[in-house]
Design a protein around this motif. Structure first.
Motif, PDB file in Angstrom:
ATOM      1  N   ASP A 105     -29.743  27.152  57.356  1.00  0.00           N
ATOM      2  CA  ASP A 105     -30.932  27.671  56.653  1.00  0.00           C
ATOM      3  C   ASP A 105     -32.130  27.632  57.581  1.00  0.00           C
ATOM      4  O   ASP A 105     -32.086  27.036  58.656  1.00  0.00           O
ATOM      5  CB  ASP A 105     -31.186  26.859  55.371  1.00  0.00           C
ATOM      6  CG  ASP A 105     -31.542  25.409  55.642  1.00  0.00           C
ATOM      7  OD1 ASP A 105     -32.469  25.150  56.419  1.00  0.00           O
ATOM      8  OD2 ASP A 105     -30.861  24.504  55.065  1.00  0.00           O
ATOM      9  N   ILE A 146     -34.981  18.314  58.459  1.00  0.00           N
ATOM     10  CA  ILE A 146     -34.970  16.872  58.109  1.00  0.00           C
ATOM     11  C   ILE A 146     -35.439  16.072  59.322  1.00  0.00           C
ATOM     12  O   ILE A 146     -34.988  16.310  60.442  1.00  0.00           O
ATOM     13  CB  ILE A 146     -33.548  16.407  57.697  1.00  0.00           C
ATOM     14  CG1 ILE A 146     -32.995  17.298  56.568  1.00  0.00           C
ATOM     15  CG2 ILE A 146     -33.538  14.949  57.259  1.00  0.00           C
ATOM     16  CD1 ILE A 146     -31.507  17.220  56.392  1.00  0.00           C
ATOM     17  N   SER A 193     -30.070  14.224  42.031  1.00  0.00           N
ATOM     18  CA  SER A 193     -29.799  12.806  41.773  1.00  0.00           C
ATOM     19  C   SER A 193     -29.707  11.998  43.056  1.00  0.00           C
ATOM     20  O   SER A 193     -29.601  10.786  43.027  1.00  0.00           O
ATOM     21  CB  SER A 193     -28.462  12.672  41.024  1.00  0.00           C
ATOM     22  OG  SER A 193     -27.442  13.303  41.779  1.00  0.00           O
ATOM     23  N   GLY A 194     -29.729  12.688  44.190  1.00  0.00           N
ATOM     24  CA  GLY A 194     -29.541  11.974  45.463  1.00  0.00           C
ATOM     25  C   GLY A 194     -28.079  11.613  45.693  1.00  0.00           C
ATOM     26  O   GLY A 194     -27.752  10.787  46.546  1.00  0.00           O
ATOM     27  N   ASN A 204     -28.641  22.987  48.250  1.00  0.00           N
ATOM     28  CA  ASN A 204     -29.678  22.261  48.994  1.00  0.00           C
ATOM     29  C   ASN A 204     -30.422  23.194  49.940  1.00  0.00           C
ATOM     30  O   ASN A 204     -31.650  23.129  50.071  1.00  0.00           O
ATOM     31  CB  ASN A 204     -29.048  21.123  49.817  1.00  0.00           C
ATOM     32  CG  ASN A 204     -28.859  19.863  48.988  1.00  0.00           C
ATOM     33  OD1 ASN A 204     -29.475  19.713  47.927  1.00  0.00           O
ATOM     34  ND2 ASN A 204     -28.006  18.977  49.448  1.00  0.00           N
ATOM     35  N   LYS A 229     -32.733  25.166  48.042  1.00  0.00           N
ATOM     36  CA  LYS A 229     -33.778  24.288  47.505  1.00  0.00           C
ATOM     37  C   LYS A 229     -34.825  23.938  48.560  1.00  0.00           C
ATOM     38  O   LYS A 229     -36.021  23.882  48.287  1.00  0.00           O
ATOM     39  CB  LYS A 229     -33.113  23.008  46.976  1.00  0.00           C
ATOM     40  CG  LYS A 229     -33.973  22.184  46.069  1.00  0.00           C
ATOM     41  CD  LYS A 229     -33.143  21.309  45.129  1.00  0.00           C
ATOM     42  CE  LYS A 229     -32.358  20.233  45.843  1.00  0.00           C
ATOM     43  NZ  LYS A 229     -31.633  19.357  44.931  1.00  0.00           N
ATOM     44  N   PHE A 230     -34.370  23.700  49.811  1.00  0.00           N
ATOM     45  CA  PHE A 230     -35.297  23.231  50.852  1.00  0.00           C
ATOM     46  C   PHE A 230     -35.705  24.315  51.856  1.00  0.00           C
ATOM     47  O   PHE A 230     -36.103  24.011  52.982  1.00  0.00           O
ATOM     48  CB  PHE A 230     -34.699  22.014  51.576  1.00  0.00           C
ATOM     49  CG  PHE A 230     -34.502  20.830  50.654  1.00  0.00           C
ATOM     50  CD1 PHE A 230     -35.606  20.093  50.224  1.00  0.00           C
ATOM     51  CD2 PHE A 230     -33.245  20.475  50.187  1.00  0.00           C
ATOM     52  CE1 PHE A 230     -35.436  19.013  49.355  1.00  0.00           C
ATOM     53  CE2 PHE A 230     -33.083  19.403  49.317  1.00  0.00           C
ATOM     54  CZ  PHE A 230     -34.179  18.671  48.892  1.00  0.00           C
ATOM     55  N   HIS A 237     -38.810  17.382  42.916  1.00  0.00           N
ATOM     56  CA  HIS A 237     -37.547  17.078  43.574  1.00  0.00           C
ATOM     57  C   HIS A 237     -36.463  17.021  42.520  1.00  0.00           C
ATOM     58  O   HIS A 237     -36.351  16.068  41.764  1.00  0.00           O
ATOM     59  CB  HIS A 237     -37.623  15.757  44.332  1.00  0.00           C
ATOM     60  CG  HIS A 237     -36.478  15.616  45.279  1.00  0.00           C
ATOM     61  ND1 HIS A 237     -36.636  15.322  46.594  1.00  0.00           N
ATOM     62  CD2 HIS A 237     -35.151  15.805  45.111  1.00  0.00           C
ATOM     63  CE1 HIS A 237     -35.462  15.297  47.187  1.00  0.00           C
ATOM     64  NE2 HIS A 237     -34.537  15.596  46.285  1.00  0.00           N
ATOM     65  N   THR A 282     -30.054   8.793  47.819  1.00  0.00           N
ATOM     66  CA  THR A 282     -31.090   8.903  48.853  1.00  0.00           C
ATOM     67  C   THR A 282     -31.724  10.287  48.824  1.00  0.00           C
ATOM     68  O   THR A 282     -31.036  11.305  48.813  1.00  0.00           O
ATOM     69  CB  THR A 282     -30.481   8.647  50.255  1.00  0.00           C
ATOM     70  OG1 THR A 282     -29.971   7.346  50.260  1.00  0.00           O
ATOM     71  CG2 THR A 282     -31.530   8.783  51.350  1.00  0.00           C
ATOM     72  N   GLN A 283     -33.041  10.249  48.819  1.00  0.00           N
ATOM     73  CA  GLN A 283     -33.788  11.494  48.924  1.00  0.00           C
ATOM     74  C   GLN A 283     -34.844  11.268  49.992  1.00  0.00           C
ATOM     75  O   GLN A 283     -35.511  10.227  49.998  1.00  0.00           O
ATOM     76  CB  GLN A 283     -34.445  11.835  47.588  1.00  0.00           C
ATOM     77  CG  GLN A 283     -33.394  12.182  46.535  1.00  0.00           C
ATOM     78  CD  GLN A 283     -33.969  12.366  45.157  1.00  0.00           C
ATOM     79  OE1 GLN A 283     -34.971  11.752  44.801  1.00  0.00           O
ATOM     80  NE2 GLN A 283     -33.320  13.202  44.369  1.00  0.00           N
ATOM     81  N   VAL A 284     -34.957  12.249  50.904  1.00  0.00           N
ATOM     82  CA  VAL A 284     -35.917  12.077  51.997  1.00  0.00           C
ATOM     83  C   VAL A 284     -37.334  12.050  51.416  1.00  0.00           C
ATOM     84  O   VAL A 284     -37.701  12.954  50.656  1.00  0.00           O
ATOM     85  CB  VAL A 284     -35.769  13.217  53.030  1.00  0.00           C
ATOM     86  CG1 VAL A 284     -36.860  13.141  54.097  1.00  0.00           C
ATOM     87  CG2 VAL A 284     -34.381  13.163  53.654  1.00  0.00           C
ATOM     88  N   GLY A 297     -25.608  14.285  45.706  1.00  0.00           N
ATOM     89  CA  GLY A 297     -24.905  15.499  46.153  1.00  0.00           C
ATOM     90  C   GLY A 297     -24.194  15.328  47.491  1.00  0.00           C
ATOM     91  O   GLY A 297     -22.973  15.505  47.580  1.00  0.00           O
ATOM     92  N   LEU A 298     -24.945  14.936  48.532  1.00  0.00           N
ATOM     93  CA  LEU A 298     -24.345  14.856  49.873  1.00  0.00           C
ATOM     94  C   LEU A 298     -23.356  13.685  49.998  1.00  0.00           C
ATOM     95  O   LEU A 298     -22.419  13.753  50.780  1.00  0.00           O
ATOM     96  CB  LEU A 298     -25.435  14.733  50.942  1.00  0.00           C
ATOM     97  CG  LEU A 298     -26.194  16.042  51.233  1.00  0.00           C
ATOM     98  CD1 LEU A 298     -27.243  15.836  52.318  1.00  0.00           C
ATOM     99  CD2 LEU A 298     -25.242  17.174  51.634  1.00  0.00           C
TER     100      LEU A 298
HETATM  101  P1  ADP Z   1     -30.286  15.669  46.056  1.00  0.00           P
HETATM  102  O1  ADP Z   1     -29.362  15.796  44.929  1.00  0.00           O
HETATM  103  O2  ADP Z   1     -31.477  14.837  45.738  1.00  0.00           O
HETATM  104  O3  ADP Z   1     -30.575  16.928  46.734  1.00  0.00           O
HETATM  105  P2  ADP Z   1     -28.569  15.202  48.233  1.00  0.00           P
HETATM  106  O4  ADP Z   1     -27.660  14.063  48.479  1.00  0.00           O
HETATM  107  O5  ADP Z   1     -27.932  16.502  47.994  1.00  0.00           O
HETATM  108  O6  ADP Z   1     -29.516  14.757  47.099  1.00  0.00           O
HETATM  109  O7  ADP Z   1     -29.530  15.312  49.466  1.00  0.00           O
HETATM  110  C1  ADP Z   1     -30.168  14.202  49.983  1.00  0.00           C
HETATM  111  C2  ADP Z   1     -31.458  14.541  50.674  1.00  0.00           C
HETATM  112  O8  ADP Z   1     -31.196  15.214  51.911  1.00  0.00           O
HETATM  113  C3  ADP Z   1     -32.297  15.521  49.912  1.00  0.00           C
HETATM  114  O9  ADP Z   1     -33.091  14.848  48.981  1.00  0.00           O
HETATM  115  C4  ADP Z   1     -33.128  16.167  50.992  1.00  0.00           C
HETATM  116  O10 ADP Z   1     -34.256  15.384  51.266  1.00  0.00           O
HETATM  117  C5  ADP Z   1     -32.225  16.148  52.199  1.00  0.00           C
HETATM  118  N1  ADP Z   1     -31.577  17.489  52.431  1.00  0.00           N
HETATM  119  C6  ADP Z   1     -30.340  17.846  52.079  1.00  0.00           C
HETATM  120  N2  ADP Z   1     -30.074  19.107  52.483  1.00  0.00           N
HETATM  121  C7  ADP Z   1     -31.209  19.580  53.091  1.00  0.00           C
HETATM  122  C8  ADP Z   1     -31.570  20.814  53.725  1.00  0.00           C
HETATM  123  N3  ADP Z   1     -30.728  21.869  53.806  1.00  0.00           N
HETATM  124  N4  ADP Z   1     -32.797  20.916  54.275  1.00  0.00           N
HETATM  125  C9  ADP Z   1     -33.651  19.860  54.203  1.00  0.00           C
HETATM  126  N5  ADP Z   1     -33.359  18.658  53.617  1.00  0.00           N
HETATM  127  C10 ADP Z   1     -32.151  18.516  53.073  1.00  0.00           C
END
Ligand code: ADP
Length: 713
Positions: A499, A504, A532-533, A468, A471-472, A529, A517-519, A535-536
């Motif tokens: 990072d 966020i 799958s939303g 992540n 990615k971000f 993007h 959930t995805q922001v 991961g976390l």
């Molecule tokens: P995904 O598989 O879509 O990444 P996650 O559950 O891993 O889903 O993350 C959920 C959301 O949290 C992401 O879609 C993103 O918007 C936000 N996010 C997670 N990690 C970061 C990060 N390091 N910096 C910014 N946004 C983040």
């Protein structure tokens, strides 16, 4: 599943049946007690009434007997004029009055109670008559005041008789021995003489004086005549008084007798009435008891109806609740069924996806190892990247489904946390490099430090968070900082991943751990993007399974930092050296038996073994494999699990049952797309030594070859 549904419905039904039986029993007990109490209180009342009716007759009897006694006392009195008899007469009358008072009290009580007797009024009139008779008798008694009797005798008048006095002189010498005669002592008394002391030796003469009426005196006759006239007069008076008195007495005796007689008659009549009334009352009470015992009493019937209605209401509510419960249970069972179906579907889909994905990843890896021009390399890169993303999505969906079903458990084995972190970061360098990001690690403990826990899940957590972060983040760095604190045989691994990315928004921060959930608006640097939303969500669950928590700190436009601490048991440092040895060894040339029904997968394995210069023979199912085994010598068997004719598990069992000890002890490696832990444990129980999960890479095969050949030989 089909067997649990009727079973639980039966239990549900039995539970409600039990409650219903309990309610009915309880109500029956209450009803019985209520009826019993009703009857016993009424019976008690009836018995009381019966006994009180008897008591009234007893009072009347007592009053009549006392009246007889009173009459007798009165007769005695008229015969003897002794006060004692009059007192007894009075007392007897008082007793009768008391009996009448008791009767009156009873009569009033009956009137107040409404009475069961029809002739209450007649009875009252009769009673009043008796009472009046008694009152007049008591008044009559008052006129018999004995103290008021006049004394007809008057003081005797004095009479005037002339006296004759004779005086004698007596010589005491002659008389001393004689005692004084009574008459003499009386005469002394009249003469008011002091008695003489007999003193011895007295020589005085005694003078004796005698007084007597002088009948010869001329007034004697006159006085005697006066006395005669006095007594004559007195006699006349007494006679006259006696006549007068007898007349009054007679009148009073007659009147008293009359009253007593009337009173007795009245009482006897009252008794007769009372007896008749009592008989009637007894009859009425008997009829009442009969009716009561027959249960026809209205109040009781009303009570029974009310209780019965309430019972029916309770039973109806229970029935209603039972039906509702049954529906809910059915709905729950259906929901559970669909949930299981969904999980099964997810597991089977991910398994099905894994197999072709295995080919994509495996063959593209092999292709990358051939000579390609730059354009082909770029295409290969794109394929690899997409396959990687697809794999992570499949893995996440599978993990999430396992978490939902509570099938997610942590393993415990010794590993080096530093190596786990380094391995994960190493695999992500290419991703970071592509974005020109600096991926750095700062690990503050040595590689030799071992802990006991689940290395795979640690890598999964790191892979997701670092993934992540890359990615971000558009520019800058991703820094992994790790430290290990050892205390009392427990090790705590603290990791932070910081990072310099997009950050966020605080309003989205609490929701990033929610599933799917995805922001909104947050885009990876790829412009799409990817993810799958989930991961976390999975990361947080894994950290929580360790008994810990995941913290996040983020500043939009500046970056994000994730922190967590995982507790482990401290392990000895020796195992890592063994593992180091294993990894540093080159795989020796061996003869491998490859078993897979899927041509592509089998081909991929063959390509890898070819590249490693390891000789092998291939079979399409278990039966073919056993045939090859009987004819050839092998160092290891690599087999798929799901195959037609004979699956991998049966093959493993058959190999373990071979008579040749060398062949029956062959290391067996499963190549499987199934990541369900329970299934993997079943494989091990069937005699399989280890597994490689699809999709695999060349390095995974190499590692397993090293481990098994070193361990087995
Ligand atoms: P995904 O598989 O879509 O990444 P996650 O559950 O891993 O889903 O993350 C959920 C959301 O949290 C992401 O879609 C993103 O918007 C936000 N996010 C997670 N990690 C970061 C990060 N390091 N910096 C910014 N946004 C983040």
């Amino acid at each position: 599943m089909g067997s649990t549904s009727p079973m639980s419905s039966r239990n549900h039904f039995l539970r409600y049946l039990l409650i219903a039986i309990l309610v009915i029993t309880l109500v029956s007990i209450v009803l019985t007690v209520y009826l019993r109490q009703q009857r016993s209180s009424r019976l008690e009342n009836a018995v009381q009434q019966l006994s009180s009716a008897g008591a009234q007759i007893e009072w009347i009897d007592h009053a009549v007997i006392t009246l007889y006694a009173a009459q007798n006392h009165f007769r005695y009195f008229t015969l003897t004029y002794q006060n004692e008899h009059f007192n007894n007469y009075s007392k007897a009358l008082q007793l009768v009055a008391a009996d009448l008072d008791s009767l009156e009290a009873r009569r009033r009580h009956e009137q107040k109670m409404g009475g069961m007797l029809k002739d209450m009024e007649t009875k009252s009139a009769m009673f009043m008559h008796v009472k009046q008779g008694m009152d007049s008798l008591l008044i009559h008694k008052g006129s018999w005041d004995t103290a008021a009797q006049h004394n007809v005798f008057q003081a005797i008048p004095s009479f005037n008789f002339s006296q004759r006095v004779v005086t004698d002189t007596i010589d005491p010498g002659k008389k001393a021995a004689k005692s004084k005669k009574l008459f003499g002592r009386l005469a002394d008394a009249i003469a008011d003489k002091k008695p003489k002391q007999d003193t011895a030796g007295s020589s005085k003469k005694i003078v004796k004086t005698t007084y007597s009426i002088d009948s010869r005196s001329p007034g004697y006759r006159r006085e005697m005549e006066r006395i005669h006239a006095y007594y004559n007069d007195l006699y006349k008076k007494i006679s006259q008084g006696q006549v007068n008195l007898n007349k009054r007495e007679l009148e009073m005796v007659a009147s008293s007798d009359r009253l007593l007689k009337t009173l007795r008659e009245d009482l006897t009549a009252l008794k007769a009435q009372e007896v008749a009334a009592t008989a009637e009352k007894k009859q009425a009470i008997a009829a009442d008891i009969g009716q009561m015992l027959a249960g026809k009493d209205k109040a009781t019937l009303r009570g029974v109806w009310l209780i019965s209605l309430l019972t029916i209401l309770i039973l109806f509510l229970l029935w209603f609740d039972y039906r509702k419960g049954l529906q809910l249970q059915k709905a729950k069972q259906t929901a559970e069924k669909y949930s299981r179906l969904k999980s099964d579907f997810v597991a089977s889909m991910s398994h099905e996806i894994r197999t072709p994905l295995n080919s994509v990843i495996g063959f593209s890896e092999q292709m990358a190892k051939t000579n390609m021009n730059p354009e082909q390399e770029e295409i290969m890169d794109a394929i690899n990247l997409s396959a990687g993303v697809l794999l992570s999505i499949v893995n996440n969906v599978l993990d999430f489904s396992a978490l939902e079903q509570g099938k997610f458990a942590l393993d415990t084995f010794a590993f080096s946390p530093r190596k786990a972190i380094e391995d994960t970061v190493k695999g992500m360098h290419i991703q970071a490099a592509r974005k020109k990001l600096q991926l750095t690690t700062d690990i503050r403990f040595p590689r030799e430090t071992m802990v006991e826990g689940d290395a795979f899940r640690l890598k999964q957590v790191l892979f997701n968070i670092i993934g992540n972060a890359i990615k971000f983040t558009d520019e800058g760095s991703v820094t992994v900082l790790a430290d290990l604190f050892v205390q009392n045989g427990k090790s705590t691994l603290s990791i932070s991943i910081a990072d310099t990315g997009i950050g966020i928004d605080p309003k989205h921060l609490p929701h990033i751990f929610d599933e799917f959930t995805q922001v909104p608006g947050a885009r990876g640097t790829s412009g799409r993007h990817e993810g799958s939303g989930l991961g976390l969500t999975i990361v947080r669950k894994i950290v929580e399974l360790h008994g810990s928590g995941l913290q996040v700190e983020s500043y939009p436009g500046k970056g994000t930092t994730f922190r967590f601490s995982l507790p482990y048991k401290t392990a000895s440092n020796t195992i890592i050296i063994q593992q180091q040895d294993i990894h540093e060894q080159k795989p020796r040339l061996a003869h491998i038996l490859v078993v897979d029904d899927n041509n592509l997968n089998r081909r991929l394995l063959e390509m890898i073994l070819d590249r490693l210069n390891i000789p092998f023979l291939s079979a399409g199912n278990g039966i073919e494999a056993l045939e090859l085994l009987s004819e050839n010598e092998f160092d290891m068997v690599m087999t798929d699990i799901q195959m037609p004719e004979m699956d991998g598990l049966t093959l493993a069992k058959r190999i373990r049952g071979l008579s040749d000890p060398q062949k029956s002890a062959l290391p067996i490696l499963a190549i499987t797309g199934n990541v369900v832990k329970e299934d993997l444990e079943t494989y091990m129980a069937a005699g399989i030594d280890g597994y490689v999960l699809k999709p695999f890479k060349e390095a995974d095969i190499v590692e397993k070859l090293r481990i098994f050949r070193t361990v087995e030989k």
